[in-house]
Design a protein around this motif. Structure first.
Motif, PDB file in Angstrom:
ATOM      1  N   ILE A  79       4.201  -2.059  13.144  1.00  0.00           N
ATOM      2  CA  ILE A  79       4.825  -1.211  12.576  1.00  0.00           C
ATOM      3  C   ILE A  79       3.498  -0.486  11.128  1.00  0.00           C
ATOM      4  N   TYR A  80       4.342   0.794  11.347  1.00  0.00           N
ATOM      5  CA  TYR A  80       3.776   2.112   9.880  1.00  0.00           C
ATOM      6  C   TYR A  80       4.605   2.588   9.575  1.00  0.00           C
ATOM      7  N   TYR A  81       4.153   2.998   8.393  1.00  0.00           N
ATOM      8  CA  TYR A  81       4.692   3.446   7.252  1.00  0.00           C
ATOM      9  C   TYR A  81       3.789   4.684   7.002  1.00  0.00           C
ATOM     10  N   ARG A  82       4.668   5.781   7.019  1.00  0.00           N
ATOM     11  CA  ARG A  82       4.593   7.175   6.232  1.00  0.00           C
ATOM     12  C   ARG A  82       5.303   7.774   4.619  1.00  0.00           C
ATOM     13  N   TYR A  83       4.381   7.465   3.914  1.00  0.00           N
ATOM     14  CA  TYR A  83       4.881   7.824   2.374  1.00  0.00           C
ATOM     15  C   TYR A  83       4.744   9.078   2.330  1.00  0.00           C
ATOM     16  N   TRP A  84       6.071   9.720   1.220  1.00  0.00           N
ATOM     17  CA  TRP A  84       5.654  11.657   1.038  1.00  0.00           C
ATOM     18  C   TRP A  84       7.414  11.394   0.040  1.00  0.00           C
ATOM     19  N   TYR A  85       6.682  11.922  -1.282  1.00  0.00           N
ATOM     20  CA  TYR A  85       6.816  12.339  -1.918  1.00  0.00           C
ATOM     21  C   TYR A  85       7.743  13.438  -2.354  1.00  0.00           C
ATOM     22  N   GLY A 108       7.953  21.518  -1.750  1.00  0.00           N
ATOM     23  CA  GLY A 108       8.479  21.326  -0.500  1.00  0.00           C
ATOM     24  C   GLY A 108       7.834  19.468  -0.713  1.00  0.00           C
ATOM     25  N   ALA A 109       8.331  18.652   0.214  1.00  0.00           N
ATOM     26  CA  ALA A 109       7.474  17.271   0.696  1.00  0.00           C
ATOM     27  C   ALA A 109       5.798  16.897   0.534  1.00  0.00           C
ATOM     28  N   GLU A 110       5.570  16.523   0.169  1.00  0.00           N
ATOM     29  CA  GLU A 110       4.015  16.052  -0.445  1.00  0.00           C
ATOM     30  C   GLU A 110       3.863  14.702   0.175  1.00  0.00           C
ATOM     31  N   GLU A 111       3.085  15.082   2.107  1.00  0.00           N
ATOM     32  CA  GLU A 111       2.566  13.750   2.060  1.00  0.00           C
ATOM     33  C   GLU A 111       1.720  12.645   1.276  1.00  0.00           C
ATOM     34  N   ILE A 112       2.270  11.495   1.324  1.00  0.00           N
ATOM     35  CA  ILE A 112       1.047  10.369   0.284  1.00  0.00           C
ATOM     36  C   ILE A 112       0.074   9.590   1.005  1.00  0.00           C
ATOM     37  N   GLY A 113       0.897   9.157   1.904  1.00  0.00           N
ATOM     38  CA  GLY A 113      -0.122   8.531   2.863  1.00  0.00           C
ATOM     39  C   GLY A 113       0.512   7.488   3.723  1.00  0.00           C
ATOM     40  N   TRP A 114      -0.725   6.923   4.415  1.00  0.00           N
ATOM     41  CA  TRP A 114       0.005   5.943   5.268  1.00  0.00           C
ATOM     42  C   TRP A 114      -0.366   4.087   4.910  1.00  0.00           C
ATOM     43  N   ILE A 115       0.748   3.329   5.303  1.00  0.00           N
ATOM     44  CA  ILE A 115      -0.036   1.582   5.371  1.00  0.00           C
ATOM     45  C   ILE A 115       0.292   1.389   6.748  1.00  0.00           C
ATOM     46  N   GLU A 116      -0.661   0.729   6.746  1.00  0.00           N
ATOM     47  CA  GLU A 116      -0.572   0.764   8.516  1.00  0.00           C
ATOM     48  C   GLU A 116      -1.514  -1.044   8.878  1.00  0.00           C
ATOM     49  N   LYS A 117      -1.537  -1.766   7.188  1.00  0.00           N
ATOM     50  CA  LYS A 117      -1.512  -3.564   7.181  1.00  0.00           C
ATOM     51  C   LYS A 117      -1.543  -3.879   6.586  1.00  0.00           C
ATOM     52  N   ASN A 125      -4.504  -7.352   8.105  1.00  0.00           N
ATOM     53  CA  ASN A 125      -3.809  -7.298   9.668  1.00  0.00           C
ATOM     54  C   ASN A 125      -2.816  -6.537   9.797  1.00  0.00           C
ATOM     55  N   ILE A 126      -2.065  -5.577  11.562  1.00  0.00           N
ATOM     56  CA  ILE A 126      -1.496  -4.595  11.757  1.00  0.00           C
ATOM     57  C   ILE A 126      -0.040  -5.207  10.838  1.00  0.00           C
ATOM     58  N   ILE A 127       0.761  -4.735  10.998  1.00  0.00           N
ATOM     59  CA  ILE A 127       2.313  -5.215  10.290  1.00  0.00           C
ATOM     60  C   ILE A 127       3.035  -5.491  11.580  1.00  0.00           C
ATOM     61  N   GLY A 128       3.292  -6.931  11.906  1.00  0.00           N
ATOM     62  CA  GLY A 128       3.482  -6.666  13.429  1.00  0.00           C
ATOM     63  C   GLY A 128       4.552  -7.139  13.799  1.00  0.00           C
ATOM     64  N   VAL A 129       5.542  -7.606  14.049  1.00  0.00           N
ATOM     65  CA  VAL A 129       7.544  -7.924  14.263  1.00  0.00           C
ATOM     66  C   VAL A 129       6.612  -9.252  15.995  1.00  0.00           C
ATOM     67  N   LYS A 187      15.416 -10.005  12.225  1.00  0.00           N
ATOM     68  CA  LYS A 187      14.220 -10.279  11.475  1.00  0.00           C
ATOM     69  C   LYS A 187      14.004  -8.826  10.048  1.00  0.00           C
ATOM     70  N   LYS A 188      13.526 -10.063   8.947  1.00  0.00           N
ATOM     71  CA  LYS A 188      14.080  -9.051   8.071  1.00  0.00           C
ATOM     72  C   LYS A 188      12.389  -8.274   7.286  1.00  0.00           C
ATOM     73  N   ILE A 189      12.765  -7.083   7.154  1.00  0.00           N
ATOM     74  CA  ILE A 189      11.347  -6.170   7.094  1.00  0.00           C
ATOM     75  C   ILE A 189      11.950  -6.167   5.564  1.00  0.00           C
ATOM     76  N   ASN A 190      10.685  -6.593   4.409  1.00  0.00           N
ATOM     77  CA  ASN A 190       9.999  -6.194   3.496  1.00  0.00           C
ATOM     78  C   ASN A 190       9.508  -4.922   3.287  1.00  0.00           C
ATOM     79  N   VAL A 191       9.816  -3.498   3.109  1.00  0.00           N
ATOM     80  CA  VAL A 191       8.629  -2.605   2.787  1.00  0.00           C
ATOM     81  C   VAL A 191       8.158  -2.258   1.798  1.00  0.00           C
ATOM     82  N   PRO A 192       6.674  -2.469   2.449  1.00  0.00           N
ATOM     83  CA  PRO A 192       5.807  -2.261   0.840  1.00  0.00           C
ATOM     84  C   PRO A 192       5.522  -1.279   0.517  1.00  0.00           C
TER      85      PRO A 192
END
Length: 571
Positions: free
Chosen positions: A197-203, A211-220, A225-229, A238-243
């Motif tokens: 799983i990869y998370y891309r954050y924007w505001y 328009g929207a501004e990209e904030i960055g990624w959370i990949e680990k 560790n990589i975020i695997g399921v 599976k329940k996933i709590n988004v960081p």
């Protein structure tokens, strides 16, 4: 007349001798069967309102079934195809066949089933609660569920202000969903297997037209560790709590209170690395008019809401000669979790202090005596010089996220911060007895440990001759363990005969220095409470035979231990 009869006969023969025939008209597939006089019309258009998206990444047209009833024709290579599946809140069995594999649309062959998903859909068409089912060409028959939750604030009470796009298996791959803070139980259907799983954050600032501004990624995760399921038959939901991304100042605002104790009216100016000096009203975040807010009359004060960041402050006045003069300067770092102050007073004497932060966490600097935030921060591995009120006699450095502190009890010109020990308070009750109701003496250990290149013990508390009923309150200082969770466990010793002597722990509460509860359990669910795990393969079923009453705390015996995992309280 004779010709008309012949035409009607031929038409009737064609109509009633076709047991089952499929014809396509525009965007509908009409299916006529011998079981009904009316054709079934399947639209290949998405519904205006719905409770599930189908993402068809295959090159095939698909048929969607609810249980055994065909619902919709899904075009090939369609993205976020919205469908409403009627339901009563109970689990539905959704099935998909490829159109080319279906001969009888009312009775498709089970051995040609392409995908299946058992899912509970929302009974409403609320956009935030819509499920998504991703259909790929490769993969097995079964699909599992990822259920995403995105809290409105972090465990350190920092608000989540960014939206997040979720990507599966590649940052350049398909986006499987978008979430806003506060989203709960967002269901995504995916095929069995291992997924990253990869998370891309924007505001998107509602007051900005850029328009929207990209904030960055959370990949680990927090342990790098990589975020695997894994989704399979052993765990298909599976329940996933988004960081929560709390590392960017974009969109965040803090409060700065400025008091004018000088005997003159002043105007406040700010500047930073991005812009030159300008009236503070130009950066104020407010629902009311900001015109003139930068002016402060003598003996007045005002609290400004301004974006998070470090600012140079200037207080200016108009002299008798008509020139603008700076009468006082200062620096302040405005952050969301602490209110900053700046006092304009010509009698205040300032002094310099050099602070070196050798910890691996950002810190904020406070007055040790009253906890007041001084508008000062220092990044990890940096040395910075600050000016503070000369009357301040002691300082406290606090982990940026509120856990772990260091103190400077006697002021000096320099302060080197080597670590941020964590102050905790552990409270618990114990009962020690045997089956005859007699009190007995036992020994108890409470172990705190963390995973840092293997599990390491941080602290052990030993209690000797614990008997019958006692309540304990422990003040605990743990070394900083940035970036990991920690665990604590109770270990009971000196039980001579399993099943005869028993030992109970009740009402366990762990609090941090701010008196915020990190962990609490009154064991209202008995020994099967899911927060606790037995070690050494001691089963709950075998232990439940030794409980004196139900529900009654948790029990330890001579062969077992219990451990509790705290939620993450530092970063």
């Amino acid at each position: 007349m004779k010709n008309l009869i012949i035409i009607l006969f031929v038409f009737s023969t064609i109509l009633f001798t076709s047991c089952e025939e499929e014809e396509t008209f525009g965007s509908y597939t009409e299916v006529v069967t011998e079981d009904t006089d009316a054709p079934i019309s399947l639209s290949d258009k998405s519904d205006a309102q719905g409770n599930i998206y189908i993402v068809n990444t295959t090159s095939s047209i698909l048929y969607l079934y609810n249980q055994d009833k065909v619902l919709k024709e899904i075009p090939a290579d369609s993205s976020r195809f919205l469908i409403y599946v009627p339901n009563d809140g109970f689990a539905k069995i959704l099935k998909i066949w490829k159109k080319e594999d279906v001969e009888d649309i009312n009775k498709p062959e089970e051995d040609k089933l392409f995908r299946r998903w058992d899912v509970v859909l929302d009974i409403t068409t609320n956009a935030e609660k819509r499920a998504t089912w991703i259909i790929k060409q490769n993969g097995g028959l079964a699909s599992g569920t990822l259920t995403f939750n995105y809290s409105e604030e972090s465990e350190n009470n920092i608000p989540a202000i960014y939206s997040v796009d979720v990507f599966l298996n590649s940052k350049n791959g398909s986006k499987i969903t978008s979430l806003s803070p506060g989203t709960e139980n967002k269901k995504i259907g995916i095929e069995y297997g291992y997924h990253v799983i990869y998370y891309r954050y924007w505001y998107d600032d509602p007051g900005d037209t850029q328009g929207a501004e990209e904030i960055g990624w959370i990949e680990k995760d927090s342990d790098e560790n990589i975020i695997g399921v894994v989704i399979n038959a052993n765990g298909d939901n599976k329940k996933i709590n988004v960081p929560i991304n709390i590392n960017s100042p974009v969109g965040r605002a803090g409060k700065l209170n400025i008091s004018n104790d000088r005997n003159q009216d002043l105007q406040i100016f700010v500047s930073n690395d991005v812009f030159n000096s300008k009236p503070i009203e130009e950066i104020v975040i407010s629902n009311v008019s900001i015109t003139g807010l930068s002016y402060l009359e003598k003996n007045a004060s005002y609290t400004f809401d301004i974006p998070e960041g470090e600012y140079k402050l200037e207080a200016k006045t108009l002299t008798k000669s008509g020139k603008i003069e700076v009468v006082q300067e200062g620096r302040v770092f405005v952050i969301m979790q602490n209110n900053a102050t700046w006092v304009l007073d010509e009698e205040i004497e300032m002094k310099e202090i050099e602070i070196t932060n050798n910890t691996n966490a950002k810190v904020t600097i406070h007055n040790l005596e009253n906890g007041e935030y001084l508008g000062i921060w220092c990044e990890s591995g940096r040395t910075k010089t600050f000016e503070i009120n000369a009357e301040i006699e002691s300082l406290k450095a606090i982990n940026w996220f509120g856990v772990g502190t260091a103190s400077l009890t006697e002021m000096s010109d320099t302060w080197i911060i080597e670590e941020l020990p964590i102050s905790l308070k552990l409270e618990y009750a114990i009962i020690s007895e045997n089956n005859d109701g007699d009190e007995i003496d036992n020994n108890l250990k409470v172990q705190f440990y963390t995973k840092d290149d293997g599990w390491q013990t941080l602290r052990i508390i030993e209690k000797d001759d614990v008997n019958y009923f006692q309540i304990f309150s422990e003040e605990i200082s743990l070394p900083q363990a940035t970036g990991t969770d920690f665990k604590f466990r109770f270990i009971q010793e000196n039980i001579s005969e399993l099943g005869k002597n028993v030992f109970y722990i009740d009402d366990v509460k762990l609090s941090n220095e701010e008196n915020q509860i990190i962990f609490y359990d009154d064991f209202s669910n008995g020994v099967t409470d899911s927060k606790w795990d037995l070690l050494d393969n001691i089963s709950l079923n075998s232990m439940s035979n030794y409980c004196a009453s139900t529900p009654f705390s948790m029990m330890l015996n001579g062969e077992g231990q219990r451990e509790a995992s705290t939620k993450k309280i530092w970063d």
